[in-house]
Design an enzyme around this catalytic site. Structure first.
Site, PDB file in Angstrom:
ATOM      1  N   GLY A 179     -10.050  -0.170   6.793  1.00  0.00           N
ATOM      2  CA  GLY A 179     -10.504  -0.283   8.177  1.00  0.00           C
ATOM      3  C   GLY A 179     -11.556  -1.359   8.316  1.00  0.00           C
ATOM      4  N   GLY A 183      -7.779  -6.684   5.507  1.00  0.00           N
ATOM      5  CA  GLY A 183      -7.733  -6.175   6.871  1.00  0.00           C
ATOM      6  C   GLY A 183      -6.322  -5.787   7.277  1.00  0.00           C
ATOM      7  N   CYS A 200      -0.576  -1.987   3.005  1.00  0.00           N
ATOM      8  CA  CYS A 200      -0.599  -3.023   4.037  1.00  0.00           C
ATOM      9  C   CYS A 200       0.155  -4.280   3.587  1.00  0.00           C
ATOM     10  CB  CYS A 200      -2.026  -3.370   4.423  1.00  0.00           C
ATOM     11  SG  CYS A 200      -3.089  -3.764   3.027  1.00  0.00           S
ATOM     12  N   GLU A 212       2.291  -2.653  13.303  1.00  0.00           N
ATOM     13  CA  GLU A 212       2.212  -2.204  11.914  1.00  0.00           C
ATOM     14  C   GLU A 212       2.282  -0.671  11.916  1.00  0.00           C
ATOM     15  OE1 GLU A 212      -0.504  -2.969   7.943  1.00  0.00           O
ATOM     16  OE2 GLU A 212      -1.516  -2.751   9.865  1.00  0.00           O
TER      17      GLU A 212
END
Length: 216
Positions: free
Chosen positions: A42, A60, A93, A183
């Site tokens: 985060g 990120g 991610c 996402e």
């Protein structure tokens, strides 16, 4: 740690806090014996790490696109994308979040995807919309109640029974679809048609939203 020691490495190379807290994290960030920091999770924690005054790596948000053109080994590309997009139910991610495939090999790509034992290709437009309503909030953004859930669980929620080995839900969408632009952090992969490699790369750059995170 057991695996590291078995391979000849030192004990307790990897450790974690039994009861993590912001206070304990702050102590670790500023401890004189900690020389390097790596953080994700985060913007708050990443900002804290990058402003700590120490050597730091911060990750990120990302929306990594996978571009597949006519030069690809399609079978390998499909298998690699499935492995990446389904790993840990797409929570990393760095995992593929959307695939952009050139027109010339699009149909064969989808045929290969459909024949992958861990993939369920969703073709019914009503079911795709039902899935969108399930995992996308009315105002936009992913519904975090479904973050990291199994592909079979998501499909069951829209009345679709898939084989137990299903690890990834795949569907063709247009470029502006929520599954491309958002996402999700779920094992759902939208596939978009592109005219050629240059067009695919242009779409990929746009879908990545300037995060400068990951692309393949």
């Amino acid at each position: 740690n057991e695996a590291i020691v078995k391979a000849g490495g030192p004990k307790n190379l990897v450790v974690s806090l039994d009861k993590p807290s912001l206070e304990k994290t702050d102590i670790l960030l500023h401890h004189p014996k900690v020389n390097m920091l790596v953080a994700t999770g985060g913007p708050g924690v990443v900002k804290a790490v990058l402003s700590s005054g120490k050597k730091a790596i911060g990750a990120g948000a990302g929306n990594p696109p996978a571009v597949v053109d006519e030069t690809a080994d399609i079978e390998k590309a499909v298998d690699d994308i499935v492995k990446g997009a389904s790993y840990d139910n797409n929570l990393p991610c760095t995992a593929e979040k959307e695939a952009i495939v050139v027109e010339e090999i699009f149909d064969y790509f989808m045929f290969t995807m459909q024949n992958h034992p861990q993939v369920f290709v969703l073709k019914d437009a009503d079911k795709i919309e039902a899935l969108r309503k399930l995992i996308i909030l009315p105002g936009g953004g992913p519904n975090k109640d479904y973050t990291g859930k199994d592909a079979t669980y998501l499909l069951e929620k829209i009345g679709v029974q898939a084989p137990a080995e299903t690890r990834l839900v795949v569907m063709e969408t247009d470029f502006n679809h929520d599954f491309v632009q958002t996402e999700l952090l779920m094992p759902v992969l939208a596939v978009v048609r592109a005219k050629d490699a240059d067009h695919a790369i242009d779409l990929a750059v746009e879908a990545e939203h300037g995060n400068r995170h990951t692309a393949v």
